[in-house]
Write an enzyme that holds these catalytic residues in place. Structure first.
Site, mmCIF file in Angstrom:
data_model
loop_
_atom_site.group_PDB
_atom_site.id
_atom_site.type_symbol
_atom_site.label_atom_id
_atom_site.label_comp_id
_atom_site.label_asym_id
_atom_site.label_seq_id
_atom_site.Cartn_x
_atom_site.Cartn_y
_atom_site.Cartn_z
ATOM 1 N N GLU A 303 8.157 -7.136 19.979
ATOM 2 C CA GLU A 303 7.394 -6.667 20.995
ATOM 3 C C GLU A 303 6.325 -5.759 20.894
ATOM 4 O O GLU A 303 5.096 -5.805 21.180
ATOM 5 C CB GLU A 303 8.178 -6.262 22.484
ATOM 6 C CG GLU A 303 9.095 -7.248 22.964
ATOM 7 C CD GLU A 303 8.255 -8.407 23.597
ATOM 8 O OE1 GLU A 303 7.327 -8.501 23.701
ATOM 9 O OE2 GLU A 303 9.112 -9.451 24.092
ATOM 10 N N ARG A 307 2.410 -6.780 20.828
ATOM 11 C CA ARG A 307 1.373 -6.023 21.655
ATOM 12 C C ARG A 307 0.852 -4.861 21.122
ATOM 13 O O ARG A 307 -0.257 -4.561 21.456
ATOM 14 C CB ARG A 307 2.334 -5.577 22.960
ATOM 15 C CG ARG A 307 3.212 -6.742 23.665
ATOM 16 C CD ARG A 307 3.862 -6.487 24.877
ATOM 17 N NE ARG A 307 4.962 -7.382 24.946
ATOM 18 C CZ ARG A 307 5.250 -7.719 26.254
ATOM 19 N NH1 ARG A 307 4.823 -7.090 27.316
ATOM 20 N NH2 ARG A 307 5.997 -8.706 26.534
ATOM 21 N N ASP A 436 10.023 -20.181 20.506
ATOM 22 C CA ASP A 436 8.647 -20.561 20.646
ATOM 23 C C ASP A 436 7.600 -20.240 19.663
ATOM 24 O O ASP A 436 7.192 -21.277 18.938
ATOM 25 C CB ASP A 436 8.313 -20.167 22.147
ATOM 26 C CG ASP A 436 8.552 -18.711 22.449
ATOM 27 O OD1 ASP A 436 9.074 -18.087 21.361
ATOM 28 O OD2 ASP A 436 8.295 -18.361 23.425
ATOM 29 N N GLU A 572 0.873 -18.600 29.318
ATOM 30 C CA GLU A 572 0.975 -20.015 28.530
ATOM 31 C C GLU A 572 -0.032 -21.056 29.050
ATOM 32 O O GLU A 572 -0.642 -21.682 28.235
ATOM 33 C CB GLU A 572 2.342 -20.283 28.206
ATOM 34 C CG GLU A 572 3.084 -19.434 27.383
ATOM 35 C CD GLU A 572 3.582 -18.129 28.009
ATOM 36 O OE1 GLU A 572 3.667 -18.122 29.154
ATOM 37 O OE2 GLU A 572 4.002 -17.206 27.304
ATOM 38 N N THR A 661 0.384 -13.974 19.133
ATOM 39 C CA THR A 661 1.141 -14.505 20.331
ATOM 40 C C THR A 661 0.997 -14.053 21.696
ATOM 41 O O THR A 661 1.276 -14.275 22.503
ATOM 42 C CB THR A 661 2.636 -14.957 20.102
ATOM 43 O OG1 THR A 661 3.193 -15.636 21.038
ATOM 44 C CG2 THR A 661 3.435 -13.555 19.719
HETATM 45 C C1 DMJ Z 1 4.140 -12.627 25.809
HETATM 46 O O1 DMJ Z 1 4.589 -11.390 25.234
HETATM 47 C C2 DMJ Z 1 3.932 -13.549 24.430
HETATM 48 O O2 DMJ Z 1 2.923 -14.504 24.562
HETATM 49 C C3 DMJ Z 1 5.241 -14.026 23.828
HETATM 50 O O3 DMJ Z 1 5.138 -14.984 22.784
HETATM 51 C C4 DMJ Z 1 5.942 -14.737 24.796
HETATM 52 N N1 DMJ Z 1 6.271 -13.859 26.126
HETATM 53 C C5 DMJ Z 1 4.879 -13.146 26.541
HETATM 54 C C6 DMJ Z 1 4.190 -13.961 27.701
HETATM 55 O O4 DMJ Z 1 4.858 -15.017 28.293
#
Ligand code: DMJ
Length: 672
Positions: A303, A307, A436, A572, A661
């Site tokens: 995370e 981020r 994912d 998403e 992501t």
């Molecule tokens: C985000 O932190 C990122 O996109 C991660 O890959 C999946 N979860 C959240 C958003 O839903």
């Protein structure tokens, strides 16, 4: 239910109609005679003038004409822009039902009470001035800033006024790294070097070296609506949670996860892309003076990488401001203890102050998606700093996962053990939570590295074949294609909203030369993801859906269990809509995104500032607000919506950038 802009817009008039009177149209003899008569009479008068009088007139006529031309060209522009403004304002108001640009009830007037948030700034377009040579870091990847053709406020035009001081400053002191931000001057922080040494002269991302600056594309009405939503969210964060991780908009307070200003950092590049210059400057000041990583806190490696590290790196690339690279190197270095495990598969948690790392209390496993979705960021950090420790650590993970047994036609289990380096909990396969972004990062790393790392591509292609073979099904009655899950040979028609990243990723692969079949699958899946919103009472998707495999009277395709009916403002689906629109130009994807934005506004917007997750997407009269705004709503959801509504392919050009992501764009090393 939600009228499209096309339906609501008044017909555009691109012509001037001139109506002639019947007499003029037909032409009377009297009119012609009188004209001929006037011509003869003028000639007679001219002949009666002396030679001197005629010479003076002949000299004065061209001189007056010349003056006329000069004064028209200097006075004409303001008039032109005034005319344009009123037309574009009218179009905005017509296209967004209920939107009145001058009406603060719909586009709320900026909050003044706290004395910080100014009015909507006039962000007139300008080419970013060239930064002085010798400054650290890459040239600004500054994309042509989006231009507002819809003027929210016409109080003043800063574009020229501010560029001049920047220019003067540069001439006075060419070595001083003055950063220009769409007309604003940002003084770079004079902070010392990061702990582990000097940040090396960054490689110039080749994507921008030869980029000529084209005229910026004006932003449109839907983008303005996204900006308005962002500002509303930011207002809440700023007032009640400034510098904290997440806003609790109902209780007007905040929650901490890592205690590192997560929302602020996640939102930095969105502020930049949306053109919110004042907010960006203020956030930058916080990063410069208050963002400290030398803290005794446990953070989650994944995370904080996607981020914080991702957010800082992309903001560095967009702004060219070395503060963000220094902070990125600091957090990147502090996360490295996570890789000190018997297997070199990283632990989930790191104490960034103490330099210690550990797995969760109940297991020595890490999540597969977590250890395989930090590569884009650490590889880029190595490229920028010249320190290859970051890249080596994450590529070791990729190398091991590539050759592990326990996969099922390219599909990976959800856990991996940090001692043995082996997959655990074998036999369960999903494209949702815990797996994912493993698939996403296979493709994206391949793109980031210039499409040379064949093993990444092989793993990606094999996995998509695995998805087709084991996880694809069609629902009833609408025959929606969806991605289910497999547990020890049993198929479950369950799909997380998280899986909706997949259509976008498939489309990105097809855009990069992979089989057209992937695009077909992307088209089918994005329709499904859209239906996960459209078939629900609030127009918002739940966290998880179950699809009906058999037609039953009165049943829709999508079933929702009570435990799954929350919505966390996730990105998403709008992320995939953005890719689909970029690559196909099909406006229906923009219209679907527009519907989703309307639903967010209707059911999750908190009047006093911010948006909230909700507990029940099936109850429009009480969606049960959860009192939490996730940082990815600003980092991802609103950013992707803004980009979805844009027709400017250079606003984060997908041949030059790859999104991590968490929607933070990083440069492709060898662009297409
Ligand atoms: C985000 O932190 C990122 O996109 C991660 O890959 C999946 N979860 C959240 C958003 O839903």
């Amino acid at each position: 239910m939600y009228p499209s802009a096309a339906a609501a817009s008044p017909p555009r008039r691109d012509f001037i109609s001139v109506t002639l009177s019947p007499e003029e149209g037909r032409g009377s003899g009297g009119y012609n005679n009188s004209k001929a008569w006037r011509r003869r009479s003028c000639w007679r008068k001219w002949k009666q003038l002396s030679r001197l009088q005629r010479s003076i007139i002949l000299f004065l006529c061209p001189a007056l004409a010349l003056c006329g031309v000069i004064s028209y060209s200097s006075l004409g522009e303001p008039w032109k822009s005034l005319a344009n403004k009123s037309l574009s304002d009218q179009r905005t108001e017509a296209a967004i039902p209920g939107l009145k640009l001058a009406n603060p009830a719909v586009l709320p007037a900026p909050q003044k009470a706290d004395g910080h948030l100014g009015d909507y700034p006039e962000l007139a377009p300008q080419k970013p001035p060239k930064l002085p040579h010798g400054r650290r870091g890459p040239p600004s990847l500054q994309l042509k800033p989006p231009r507002r053709n819809v003027r929210l406020k016409t109080q003043y035009d800063t574009s020229k006024a501010v560029e001049e001081p920047v220019q003067a400053e540069r001439e006075e002191n060419p070595e001083r790294p003055v950063i220009s931000w769409r007309g604003a001057v940002i003084e770079p922080d004079q902070s010392p070097e990061p702990p582990s040494g000097k940040v090396k002269e960054a490689e110039k991302p080749s994507s921008v070296e030869a980029e000529e600056q084209k005229e910026p594309v004006p932003i449109n009405e839907r983008q303005v609506a996204v900006i308005e939503a962002f500002r509303h969210a930011w207002r809440g964060y700023r007032a009640f949670a400034w510098g904290h991780d997440e806003l609790k908009p109902l209780s007007k307070s905040y929650s901490e996860w890592f205690g590192l200003g997560l929302t602020l950092i996640d939102a930095l590049d969105t502020l930049w892309i949306l053109g919110l210059k004042e907010e960006f400057e203020e956030a930058r000041k916080w990063v410069a003076s208050d963002l400290v990583f030398d803290k005794n806190v446990d953070v989650n490696l994944f995370e904080s990488t996607i981020r914080i590290l991702g957010g800082l790196l992309s903001t560095y690339h967009l702004s060219g401001d070395s503060l963000f690279l220094e902070k990125a190197k600091d957090i990147g270095t502090r996360l490295m203890p996570a890789f000190k495990t018997p297997s070199k598969i990283p632990y989930s948690d790191v104490n960034i102050g103490r330099g210690t790392a550990h797995p969760p209390r109940w297991t020595s496993d890490s999540t597969v998606a977590e250890v395989t979705s930090i590569q884009l960021e650490f590889r880029e950090l190595s490229r920028l700093t010249g320190d290859d420790r970051f890249q080596r650590a994450v590529e070791e993970v990729t190398r091991q996962v590539h050759s592990l047994s326990g996969k099922n036609d390219g599909l990976v289990p959800m856990f991996i053990n940090t001692n043995s380096g082996q997959f655990t909990h074998l036999g369960v396969y999903t494209l949702g939570a815990r797996a994912d972004s493993y698939y996403e990062y296979l493709l994206k790393q391949w793109i980031q590295g210039g499409k040379k790392e064949n093993e990444l591509l092989e793993d990606y292609m094999r996995a998509i074949e695995g998805v087709k073979k084991h996880l694809l099904q069609r629902s009833q009655p609408k025959k929606l294609t969806f991605v289910g899950e497999l547990a020890h040979g049993h198929f479950s028609a369950k799909m997380d909203h998280l899986v909706c990243f997949l259509p976008g990723t498939l489309a990105l692969g097809a855009h990069n030369g992979l089989t057209a079949d992937h695009m077909k699958l992307a088209e089918a899946l994005i329709e499904t993801c859209y239906q996960m919103y459209a078939q629900v009472e609030t127009g918002l998707s739940p966290e998880i859906v179950h699809f009906n495999l058999h037609a039953q009277k009165g049943h829709k395709d999508v079933e929702i269990k009570p435990a799954d009916r929350h919505n966390l403002l996730r990105p998403e689906t709008v992320e995939s809509l953005f890719y689909m629109y970029r690559f196909t130009g099909d406006k229906k994807y923009q219209d679907w995104g527009w519907e989703i934005l309307q639903s967010f506004n209707k059911y999750t917007r908190v009047p006093t500032g911010g948006y909230t997750s909700i507990n029940n997407v099936q109850n429009p009269s009480n969606p049960e607000p959860r009192d939490k705004m996730e940082s990815f709503f600003l980092g991802e959801t609103l950013k992707y919506l803004f980009l979805l509504f844009s027709d400017d392919i250079d606003l984060i050009n997908l041949d030059k950038f790859v999104f991590n992501t968490e929607a933070h764009p990083l440069p492709i090393w060898v662009p297409a």
